[in-house]
Scaffold this motif. Sequence first.
Motif, mmCIF file in Angstrom:
data_model
loop_
_atom_site.group_PDB
_atom_site.id
_atom_site.type_symbol
_atom_site.label_atom_id
_atom_site.label_comp_id
_atom_site.label_asym_id
_atom_site.label_seq_id
_atom_site.Cartn_x
_atom_site.Cartn_y
_atom_site.Cartn_z
ATOM 1 N N ARG A 117 -3.923 -1.251 2.945
ATOM 2 C CA ARG A 117 -3.730 -0.076 3.805
ATOM 3 C C ARG A 117 -4.435 1.156 3.240
ATOM 4 O O ARG A 117 -5.116 1.899 3.960
ATOM 5 C CB ARG A 117 -2.220 0.188 3.952
ATOM 6 C CG ARG A 117 -1.866 1.344 4.844
ATOM 7 C CD ARG A 117 -0.352 1.417 5.013
ATOM 8 N NE ARG A 117 0.065 2.618 5.700
ATOM 9 C CZ ARG A 117 1.331 2.996 5.824
ATOM 10 N NH1 ARG A 117 2.315 2.262 5.331
ATOM 11 N NH2 ARG A 117 1.638 4.111 6.454
ATOM 12 N N ASP B 140 -8.210 0.874 3.603
ATOM 13 C CA ASP B 140 -8.613 1.237 4.962
ATOM 14 C C ASP B 140 -8.730 2.760 5.087
ATOM 15 O O ASP B 140 -9.747 3.292 5.546
ATOM 16 C CB ASP B 140 -7.575 0.663 5.934
ATOM 17 C CG ASP B 140 -7.824 1.048 7.380
ATOM 18 O OD1 ASP B 140 -8.958 1.406 7.720
ATOM 19 O OD2 ASP B 140 -6.869 0.963 8.177
ATOM 20 N N ALA B 141 -7.696 3.465 4.616
ATOM 21 C CA ALA B 141 -7.696 4.931 4.713
ATOM 22 C C ALA B 141 -8.849 5.550 3.937
ATOM 23 O O ALA B 141 -9.401 6.575 4.331
ATOM 24 C CB ALA B 141 -6.370 5.484 4.199
ATOM 25 N N ALA C 241 -7.301 4.232 8.546
ATOM 26 C CA ALA C 241 -5.856 4.070 8.607
ATOM 27 C C ALA C 241 -5.234 5.397 9.013
ATOM 28 O O ALA C 241 -5.695 6.462 8.614
ATOM 29 C CB ALA C 241 -5.301 3.627 7.255
ATOM 30 N N GLU C 242 -4.215 5.329 9.841
ATOM 31 C CA GLU C 242 -3.609 6.556 10.337
ATOM 32 C C GLU C 242 -2.863 7.300 9.244
ATOM 33 O O GLU C 242 -2.775 8.509 9.220
ATOM 34 C CB GLU C 242 -2.637 6.232 11.468
ATOM 35 C CG GLU C 242 -3.352 5.925 12.766
ATOM 36 C CD GLU C 242 -2.415 5.302 13.768
ATOM 37 O OE1 GLU C 242 -1.257 5.739 13.843
ATOM 38 O OE2 GLU C 242 -2.844 4.366 14.461
ATOM 39 N N SER C 243 -2.284 6.566 8.342
ATOM 40 C CA SER C 243 -1.539 7.221 7.283
ATOM 41 C C SER C 243 -1.457 6.284 6.101
ATOM 42 O O SER C 243 -1.778 5.112 6.193
ATOM 43 C CB SER C 243 -0.139 7.549 7.762
ATOM 44 O OG SER C 243 0.597 6.348 7.904
ATOM 45 N N LEU C 244 -1.031 6.839 5.001
ATOM 46 C CA LEU C 244 -0.858 6.039 3.793
ATOM 47 C C LEU C 244 0.611 5.705 3.620
ATOM 48 O O LEU C 244 1.485 6.430 4.104
ATOM 49 C CB LEU C 244 -1.320 6.849 2.584
ATOM 50 C CG LEU C 244 -2.816 7.137 2.491
ATOM 51 C CD1 LEU C 244 -3.066 8.235 1.469
ATOM 52 C CD2 LEU C 244 -3.556 5.870 2.096
ATOM 53 N N ASN C 245 0.872 4.652 2.909
ATOM 54 C CA ASN C 245 2.229 4.382 2.444
ATOM 55 C C ASN C 245 2.681 5.586 1.612
ATOM 56 O O ASN C 245 1.882 6.190 0.892
ATOM 57 C CB ASN C 245 2.180 3.097 1.606
ATOM 58 C CG ASN C 245 3.371 2.915 0.703
ATOM 59 O OD1 ASN C 245 3.467 3.549 -0.340
ATOM 60 N ND2 ASN C 245 4.278 2.072 1.106
ATOM 61 N N HIS D 253 -8.794 -3.330 10.575
ATOM 62 C CA HIS D 253 -9.839 -2.328 10.299
ATOM 63 C C HIS D 253 -10.759 -2.690 9.150
ATOM 64 O O HIS D 253 -11.829 -2.097 9.006
ATOM 65 C CB HIS D 253 -9.204 -0.974 9.963
ATOM 66 C CG HIS D 253 -8.352 -0.425 11.039
ATOM 67 N ND1 HIS D 253 -7.400 0.531 10.801
ATOM 68 C CD2 HIS D 253 -8.298 -0.692 12.365
ATOM 69 C CE1 HIS D 253 -6.790 0.822 11.944
ATOM 70 N NE2 HIS D 253 -7.312 0.098 12.897
#
Lengths: 261, 261
Positions: free
Chosen positions: B133, B136-137, A239-243, B167
């Motif tokens: 999310r 995934d990270a 994932a590109e970033s987290l919440n 992902h």
Amino acid sequence: MIESLHSPHVGRVKALIGSKGAKERREQGLFVAEGVQCAREALTSSNGPQLKILYATENGLSKISELDFGSVEIVEVSDAVMKAMSDTVSPQGLISLCYKPESTFSELGATGRSTFIYLHEIQDPGNAGTILRTADAMGISAIITSPDSVDMFSPKVVRSTAGSLWHIPVYEGVAFDRVEKQFPGIKKFLLSSHARTSILDLTIPGDCIAIFGNEARGVSAADLGVEVTEVTIPMAGRAESLNLSAAASIVMFTLSSKVAG
Amino acid sequence: MIESLHSPHVGRVKALIGSKGAKERREQGLFVAEGVQCAREALTSSNGPQLKILYATENGLSKISELDFGSVEIVEVSDAVMKAMSDTVSPQGLISLCYKPESTFSELGATGRSTFIYLHEIQDPGNAGTILRTADAMGISAIITSPDSVDMFSPKVVRSTAGSLWHIPVYEGVAFDRVEKQFPGIKKFLLSSHARTSILDLTIPGDCIAIFGNEARGVSAADLGVEVTEVTIPMAGRAESLNLSAAASIVMFTLSSKVAG
């Protein structure tokens, strides 16, 4: 018991949670906290927001019947009036009208092991409330928000805090240069996905402040006008970033174990 | 370009995101993913949900003009049609109609270092999406949900995942005894506020599965009918509990650093 939807009480509560609620809350110095958890905190906590009026249905009162109401003004309302006053789909029958705490930032002190959170132009109420709640759990000393951040006393934030507003002081609308001036030597770090330093490798020699930026734009050292240590959360995945509130939770947990350890 | 609000396309998308959307998605094997991030993933990822139709406004298309659309069916729609199809207040002009991935739980394998997340009767879409999310990270291997959990392909969950559905594999509606049967030796731990073992002291000898319960009721070993290790997140502060997605984020981060370390 109030049964009329035209009662001025209804108008007052609705004004405080409505679309112009931020202005109303500022001008009146009041805010509204819904639900059992907040009513409990408002009735029993010696710190935090003071209760002005508790609006309750019969059913709502039965949920907190073991508590001492002391000299609190309790206004019984019908289910229909409660529904009209409520910001939720299924009201719990308890609405606490509270005084916004008057927290003066210049009076905030540091102990040498203080941990502060600074929220820079955070917009999402769910994120803000969840961060405050986690901060409370992790023993963070205070939450400070920048100008143009979400109102920490708006209904959605208050609901997401799950009563933590009564445990942790909040200082709103504080520009970062005031923080810098008040705590000149403080360790400042900022969460950034580009940073090379892992939060796991961070050392906290004394007081510290963790800075989180806006959900979409983030925040940079340049935005704040000070030097900060940029840190990142090590991620094994893709994932590109987290919440934001997930990231903040991880940072506060790490911080808490470092300060305690 | 579709300009009529009566187009069958509009009806189809609305049915998939409406109040009976869960049934529609199940019957049709389709779901809707809004926004730029999901369109990008749908167009570029070789894994995850396959794109059936991309609905786009002119403005929406301009946001992904650098991508290769290949043989994807693109249906241009007017701003008004996009608004009618959208589940959000400010549509980004891109709606991906995708096939729900067919993931067969019996085909899920473990590597000896696999980490799974099991969500037991989770209800809140924001929590579910945020957990996916973060998973995934943190490089979690798969998400498994129990029967009666929130539909992971509902619009709010999809939005909260920010593209992570492409992902990480999701297995829905799997009773825990099936997990137990499929991975008999797996290390199972369950987050509980009453537990004595800190997640920091947990050792992960091989594959593991972290279990999170319903937001209000939690979940117990008895509910699952198996023996599990109950663990807790050490908290220095006073909040009674954490928001579920905050707690899950902290657990997954800890897990990830243990498995990596």
